[in-house]
Scaffold this motif. Structure first.
Motif, PDB file in Angstrom:
ATOM      1  N   GLY A 284       0.813  -1.210   0.000  1.00  0.00           N
ATOM      2  CA  GLY A 284       0.000   0.000   0.000  1.00  0.00           C
ATOM      3  C   GLY A 284       0.841   1.251   0.000  1.00  0.00           C
ATOM      4  O   GLY A 284       1.796   1.372   0.775  1.00  0.00           O
ATOM      5  N   LEU A 285       0.524   2.181  -0.899  1.00  0.00           N
ATOM      6  CA  LEU A 285       1.137   3.503  -0.936  1.00  0.00           C
ATOM      7  C   LEU A 285      -0.008   4.508  -1.016  1.00  0.00           C
ATOM      8  O   LEU A 285      -0.560   4.768  -2.080  1.00  0.00           O
ATOM      9  N   SER A 286      -0.401   5.041   0.115  1.00  0.00           N
ATOM     10  CA  SER A 286      -1.580   5.901   0.185  1.00  0.00           C
ATOM     11  C   SER A 286      -1.406   7.141  -0.686  1.00  0.00           C
ATOM     12  O   SER A 286      -0.339   7.763  -0.697  1.00  0.00           O
ATOM     13  N   GLY A 287      -2.471   7.504  -1.392  1.00  0.00           N
ATOM     14  CA  GLY A 287      -2.453   8.684  -2.244  1.00  0.00           C
ATOM     15  C   GLY A 287      -1.918   8.459  -3.641  1.00  0.00           C
ATOM     16  O   GLY A 287      -1.836   9.411  -4.426  1.00  0.00           O
ATOM     17  N   LEU A 288      -1.567   7.224  -4.006  1.00  0.00           N
ATOM     18  CA  LEU A 288      -0.983   6.943  -5.317  1.00  0.00           C
ATOM     19  C   LEU A 288      -2.069   6.949  -6.393  1.00  0.00           C
ATOM     20  O   LEU A 288      -3.074   6.247  -6.275  1.00  0.00           O
ATOM     21  N   ARG A 289      -1.861   7.753  -7.456  1.00  0.00           N
ATOM     22  CA  ARG A 289      -2.815   7.863  -8.556  1.00  0.00           C
ATOM     23  C   ARG A 289      -2.137   7.491  -9.874  1.00  0.00           C
ATOM     24  O   ARG A 289      -0.899   7.509  -9.979  1.00  0.00           O
ATOM     25  N   TRP A 290      -2.955   7.197 -10.870  1.00  0.00           N
ATOM     26  CA  TRP A 290      -2.390   6.829 -12.169  1.00  0.00           C
ATOM     27  C   TRP A 290      -1.676   7.994 -12.832  1.00  0.00           C
ATOM     28  O   TRP A 290      -0.767   7.791 -13.655  1.00  0.00           O
ATOM     29  N   SER A 291      -2.029   9.199 -12.505  1.00  0.00           N
ATOM     30  CA  SER A 291      -1.315  10.349 -13.057  1.00  0.00           C
ATOM     31  C   SER A 291       0.110  10.443 -12.533  1.00  0.00           C
ATOM     32  O   SER A 291       0.934  11.178 -13.086  1.00  0.00           O
ATOM     33  N   ASP A 292       0.423   9.710 -11.450  1.00  0.00           N
ATOM     34  CA  ASP A 292       1.779   9.691 -10.896  1.00  0.00           C
ATOM     35  C   ASP A 292       2.697   8.721 -11.625  1.00  0.00           C
ATOM     36  O   ASP A 292       3.923   8.788 -11.450  1.00  0.00           O
ATOM     37  N   VAL A 293       2.132   7.806 -12.390  1.00  0.00           N
ATOM     38  CA  VAL A 293       2.898   6.691 -12.942  1.00  0.00           C
ATOM     39  C   VAL A 293       3.401   7.052 -14.334  1.00  0.00           C
ATOM     40  O   VAL A 293       2.637   7.496 -15.197  1.00  0.00           O
ATOM     41  N   SER A 294       4.684   6.853 -14.546  1.00  0.00           N
ATOM     42  CA  SER A 294       5.289   7.092 -15.856  1.00  0.00           C
ATOM     43  C   SER A 294       6.548   6.242 -15.976  1.00  0.00           C
ATOM     44  O   SER A 294       7.135   5.834 -14.966  1.00  0.00           O
ATOM     45  N   PRO A 295       7.011   5.958 -17.199  1.00  0.00           N
ATOM     46  CA  PRO A 295       8.235   5.150 -17.362  1.00  0.00           C
ATOM     47  C   PRO A 295       9.471   5.815 -16.774  1.00  0.00           C
ATOM     48  O   PRO A 295      10.413   5.122 -16.367  1.00  0.00           O
ATOM     49  N   SER A 296       9.491   7.142 -16.687  1.00  0.00           N
ATOM     50  CA  SER A 296      10.691   7.827 -16.215  1.00  0.00           C
ATOM     51  C   SER A 296      10.734   7.962 -14.694  1.00  0.00           C
ATOM     52  O   SER A 296      11.770   7.715 -14.070  1.00  0.00           O
ATOM     53  N   VAL A 297       9.615   8.336 -14.078  1.00  0.00           N
ATOM     54  CA  VAL A 297       9.603   8.575 -12.636  1.00  0.00           C
ATOM     55  C   VAL A 297       9.403   7.279 -11.859  1.00  0.00           C
ATOM     56  O   VAL A 297      10.023   7.072 -10.809  1.00  0.00           O
ATOM     57  N   THR A 298       8.549   6.402 -12.327  1.00  0.00           N
ATOM     58  CA  THR A 298       8.234   5.152 -11.612  1.00  0.00           C
ATOM     59  C   THR A 298       8.402   3.962 -12.562  1.00  0.00           C
ATOM     60  O   THR A 298       7.423   3.308 -12.946  1.00  0.00           O
ATOM     61  N   PRO A 299       9.618   3.641 -12.953  1.00  0.00           N
ATOM     62  CA  PRO A 299       9.822   2.555 -13.927  1.00  0.00           C
ATOM     63  C   PRO A 299       9.345   1.194 -13.421  1.00  0.00           C
ATOM     64  O   PRO A 299       8.847   0.372 -14.212  1.00  0.00           O
ATOM     65  N   THR A 300       9.477   0.925 -12.116  1.00  0.00           N
ATOM     66  CA  THR A 300       9.038  -0.370 -11.591  1.00  0.00           C
ATOM     67  C   THR A 300       7.523  -0.502 -11.676  1.00  0.00           C
ATOM     68  O   THR A 300       6.997  -1.538 -12.123  1.00  0.00           O
TER      69      THR A 300
ATOM     70  N   ALA B 270       9.662   8.585  -6.495  1.00  0.00           N
ATOM     71  CA  ALA B 270      10.895   7.903  -6.906  1.00  0.00           C
ATOM     72  C   ALA B 270      11.435   7.015  -5.792  1.00  0.00           C
ATOM     73  O   ALA B 270      11.881   5.879  -6.040  1.00  0.00           O
ATOM     74  N   ALA B 271      11.382   7.511  -4.548  1.00  0.00           N
ATOM     75  CA  ALA B 271      11.862   6.700  -3.428  1.00  0.00           C
ATOM     76  C   ALA B 271      10.999   5.461  -3.230  1.00  0.00           C
ATOM     77  O   ALA B 271      11.511   4.356  -2.989  1.00  0.00           O
ATOM     78  N   ALA B 272       9.683   5.619  -3.318  1.00  0.00           N
ATOM     79  CA  ALA B 272       8.790   4.468  -3.156  1.00  0.00           C
ATOM     80  C   ALA B 272       8.991   3.466  -4.276  1.00  0.00           C
ATOM     81  O   ALA B 272       8.949   2.238  -4.039  1.00  0.00           O
ATOM     82  N   ASP B 273       9.233   3.941  -5.485  1.00  0.00           N
ATOM     83  CA  ASP B 273       9.453   3.018  -6.600  1.00  0.00           C
ATOM     84  C   ASP B 273      10.740   2.236  -6.420  1.00  0.00           C
ATOM     85  O   ASP B 273      10.819   1.047  -6.770  1.00  0.00           O
ATOM     86  N   THR B 274      11.751   2.882  -5.848  1.00  0.00           N
ATOM     87  CA  THR B 274      13.008   2.173  -5.576  1.00  0.00           C
ATOM     88  C   THR B 274      12.800   1.080  -4.533  1.00  0.00           C
ATOM     89  O   THR B 274      13.315  -0.051  -4.679  1.00  0.00           O
ATOM     90  N   GLU B 275      12.054   1.389  -3.463  1.00  0.00           N
ATOM     91  CA  GLU B 275      11.746   0.376  -2.449  1.00  0.00           C
ATOM     92  C   GLU B 275      10.951  -0.769  -3.068  1.00  0.00           C
ATOM     93  O   GLU B 275      11.173  -1.951  -2.739  1.00  0.00           O
ATOM     94  N   LEU B 276      10.011  -0.424  -3.949  1.00  0.00           N
ATOM     95  CA  LEU B 276       9.201  -1.462  -4.589  1.00  0.00           C
ATOM     96  C   LEU B 276      10.058  -2.353  -5.476  1.00  0.00           C
ATOM     97  O   LEU B 276       9.864  -3.584  -5.513  1.00  0.00           O
ATOM     98  N   GLN B 277      11.042  -1.771  -6.165  1.00  0.00           N
ATOM     99  CA  GLN B 277      11.922  -2.563  -7.015  1.00  0.00           C
ATOM    100  C   GLN B 277      12.706  -3.581  -6.186  1.00  0.00           C
ATOM    101  O   GLN B 277      12.832  -4.758  -6.572  1.00  0.00           O
TER     102      GLN B 277
END
Length: 763
Positions: free
Chosen positions: A54-70, A218-225
């Motif tokens: 769970g990552l509270s507040g996460l929306r599809w507008s936040d997701v992109s290949p550059s910022v959240t590659p995972t 970016a930090a959350a995506d790194t943890e997720l990776q």
């Protein structure tokens, strides 16, 4: 006056054809090819391991290949969807979301609709405790949502919580209340050994605020990776966004990666909308993956997978849906004020321009009131048909939505006025209402796409209804259905009377069967579309519309009701709802529905909480705004005006009533059921007073237009000297004579209104 059958048939067929084409085009426009689903299929179960992140507040507008590659890579290989995380208040805080996952039902921590707080988590050896959980359980009793506390934690033989939100999701209410057997404070403590130790692992990656969002992503995506690389084989990964620490509410992200969810679009029988799931769906989904039985009465449903197209187009579509929700949230109240004030301004201006008691000024005033009312009644259909245009993808989406809606309303009104020019003065209202109920009914039967995020339609975030007739459209739908049925009955009665008048046996009584058949046909269509569990499943619509349609049938048939008949009609809506609910529960032919679940709860004695929640919501609707208490007063005064116009004086607009009733005796029962329907909807629907409040901007102009059209709509030049009074055939055996004092107040109207006075039969 004669009404040519060919013109009537052409108008009806044209209106119905337009409705069919509109719905078909809207369905094509509302869901792009990249995001259309085929028949959903269930994922295989059980899974060896389930990891819920769970990552509270996460929306599809936040997701992109550059910022959240995972996240982008997981979305490409898994199934994606938007999450409605509404719990109790419009602002669903992260603690609310995790508590809802804990119990499988809507739950809330102690907070208001402005700020969020999170219960403290205390580490105790390998586990942890949430000391506030017992108090939170007691606090949630007031909401009557019947949570199953500790349900997620009992889904597996053992479960590991990582982070404070995960501890709240897995905390147990029994024994040492608020205890978590296995707990890690941070995601950095995770390892492959920990992830493989238990069948269920719940991970809290924190929450996204409004500040420094990009760096937090970016930090959350790194943890997720790092987490993904440690997952054991056979893991089903669920990434979601339980709540948000800041408002306003948005549609949030949900993603599933695992066997059975490759390259798909998520769905759920809770929403019946492709790409849309609710927070209460997630707990029963995890239970299914782990091979556990889902408790009876749980409101959520397992996630399903449907086909989708390319990921970029799908993400744009999901983001556009959230844009539409924000337009609804920010403009909805303003639209209703603008609609109501525009009605008042137009009708008031016409009254001032044509002020006076002279017959010619009265006729002109009534004629323009009729025109203005037709435009007002066309507005709801215009707003629904505005979804023919994918306005949510365009720059300035609110301007496009309301601009297209107003333009379509104008086209509908002009078409209705032009098609029926020099004919039945009530025909424009009948055609517009017939079009409105046809569009809404067919839309409900085909997925409710036209209602999504339109002003009278469905708000996914705040309204919490995903298919069927929305709470604010209920009064509109019922009123237009009743008026359409009544107008068709009047047309049929007039044709029957004309046929009798021109037949060789004029003494033969005219038949009411075509009129009764017309009312019955519209009633069946409207009630089934709204109430059948496979379509709309709307309880309030069934309870409110069925008695009104029966009363309309009685009026058309010319039957005098006894008290026994009144009682039977009063319970008719409840009886039909019981039939729908039992059919849904015992046969399942219409799929999972709320009314089928309610029938099961009643049969097993679990419906008390739901009923208390509905009653509380109904009563609470009186305090939604400072103007809410005024709505019952307006409704009561409107009813008294229709029932006892003489109480309000002879020098008011109400002196039109006796003229209208004399010209069209059926208008009295028609206006009565148009008033009764939203009143019944008020008491039958959990939205309460919102039902008549939302209907007033349509109902009041409609009533004024109908009265003006009936009272002044017939010109003496239309009456042939050879036909005499036979140009106005009687269509009702029982006449309610116009009170003498009301006629006296009007003066001698023989030249202005050829059907009042002079021994006229008074149709």
């Amino acid at each position: 006056m004669k009404l040519r059958p060919g013109a009537v048939r052409s108008g009806l067929l044209g209106g119905l054809l337009a409705a069919l084409l509109a719905v078909g085009a809207a369905l094509a426009a509302a869901t792009p090819a990249a995001a259309r689903t085929s028949a959903p299929v269930m994922s295989p179960a059980p899974a060896r391991h389930v990891v819920l992140v769970g990552l509270s507040g996460l929306r599809w507008s936040d997701v992109s290949p550059s910022v959240t590659p995972t996240l982008w890579r997981l979305a490409g290989q898994g199934s994606v969807g938007s999450l409605v995380d509404y719990a109790v208040l419009p602002l669903t805080c992260p603690a609310d979301g995790w508590l809802t996952l804990n119990s499988g039902a809507r739950a809330q921590s102690r907070h208001n609709d402005v700020g969020c707080a999170f219960p403290a988590v205390q580490v105790t050896g390998p586990g942890a405790t949430v000391p506030a959980l017992p108090a939170l359980i007691r606090y949630n009793q007031r909401f009557h949502n019947d949570p199953h506390w500790g349900l997620l934690g009992r889904a597996a033989a053992c479960a590991t919580a990582v982070g404070p939100g995960a501890a709240l999701a897995l905390a147990e209410p029994q024994g040492r209340a608020g205890s978590v057997a296995s707990y890690l404070p941070s995601v950095s403590d995770l390892s492959a050994a920990v992830l493989s130790r238990c069948p269920l692992t719940v991970v809290d990656l924190g929450h996204l605020g409004s500040m420094e969002r990009t760096s937090a992503l970016a930090a959350a995506d790194t943890e997720l990776q790092r987490l993904v690389t440690e997952l054991p084989a056979g893991t089903t990964l669920l990434i979601t966004a339980p709540g948000s620490a800041t408002g306003p509410a948005h549609l949030q992200l949900t993603l599933v990666d695992g066997v059975g969810y490759q390259g798909g679009l998520l769905g759920s029988s809770s929403t019946r909308q492709p790409g849309l799931v609710v927070l209460t769906d997630l707990t029963p989904t995890v239970l299914g993956w782990l091979g556990r039985d889902v408790p009876a009465g749980l409101v959520g449903a397992p996630l399903t997978r449907g086909a989708r197209g390319a990921l970029p187009a799908t993400v744009r579509w999901l983001t556009g849906r959230d844009t539409a929700e924000q337009v609804w949230r920010s403009t909805h109240n303003g639209f209703f004020w603008a609609y109501a004030l525009a009605d008042a301004a137009a009708l008031g201006a016409i009254g001032l321009v044509f002020w006076g008691a002279a017959p010619e000024r009265r006729r002109r005033r009534a004629r323009w009131w009729r025109v203005a009312a037709v435009f007002a009644v066309s507005v709801p259909a215009g707003t629904f048909l505005a979804n023919l245009v994918p306005w949510w993808r365009l720059a300035h989406p609110a301007a496009w939505l309301y601009g297209v809606a107003v333009a379509l309303a104008a086209v509908i009104a002009l078409a209705a006025l032009l098609v029926t020019r020099r004919r039945d003065p009530l025909a424009p209202f009948g055609l517009v209402c017939l079009l409105t109920v046809a569009v809404l009914g067919i839309d409900v039967m085909t997925g409710s796409r036209l209602q999504l995020e339109t002003p009278f339609g469905l708000s996914l975030i705040e309204g919490g209804r995903f298919y069927g007739i929305g709470n604010e459209a209920l009064g509109i739908y019922g009123i237009t259905a009743l008026l359409a049925a009544a107008w068709l009955a009047l047309v049929a009665l007039r044709r029957s009377a004309n046929s009798r008048a021109h037949s060789r046996a004029p003494s033969r009584p005219s038949s009411r069967r075509p009129a009764l058949a017309a009312v019955a046909a519209v009633a069946v269509f409207a009630v089934v579309a709204s109430g059948w569990p496979g379509f709309g499943g709307k309880v309030g619509g069934t309870l409110a519309m069925v008695p009104c349609f029966l009363l309309l049938l009685v009026a058309v048939a010319g039957i005098r009701l006894s008290w026994r008949g009144v009682l039977l009609i009063a319970v008719s809506g409840l009886a039909l709802f019981a039939v729908f609910a039992l059919v849904s529960y015992f046969t399942g032919v219409a799929g999972k529905s709320d009314i089928g679940t309610f029938a099961g709860d009643v049969l097993h004695g679990r419906a008390g909480g739901l009923l208390l929640r509905k009653i509380g919501s109904n009563v609470g609707s009186l305090s939604v705004s400072m103007f809410s208490p005024l709505v019952p007063i307006v409704v009561l005064v409107a009813g008294l005006m229709l029932w006892r116009p003489g109480w309000f004086g002879r020098k008011t607009i109400l002196k039109t009533l006796p003229l209208a009733y004399a010209a069209e005796p059926l208008l009295r029962p028609i206006l009565a059921v148009l008033w009764l329907m939203p009143v019944l909807g008020w008491f039958a629907d959990d939205s309460g007073v919102i039902v008549p409040a939302a209907a007033l901007p349509l109902a009041l102009p409609l009533a004024i237009g109908l009265l003006a059209a009936a009272a002044y709509g017939y010109r003496s030049s239309q009456v042939s000297k050879q036909e005499g009074t036979r140009a106005v055939p009687a269509i009702a055996d029982s006449r309610r004579p116009v009170p003498a004092h009301d006629l006296a107040a009007e003066g001698d109207r023989s030249g202005e209104h050829p059907r009042v006075g002079r021994g006229d039969p008074g149709r």
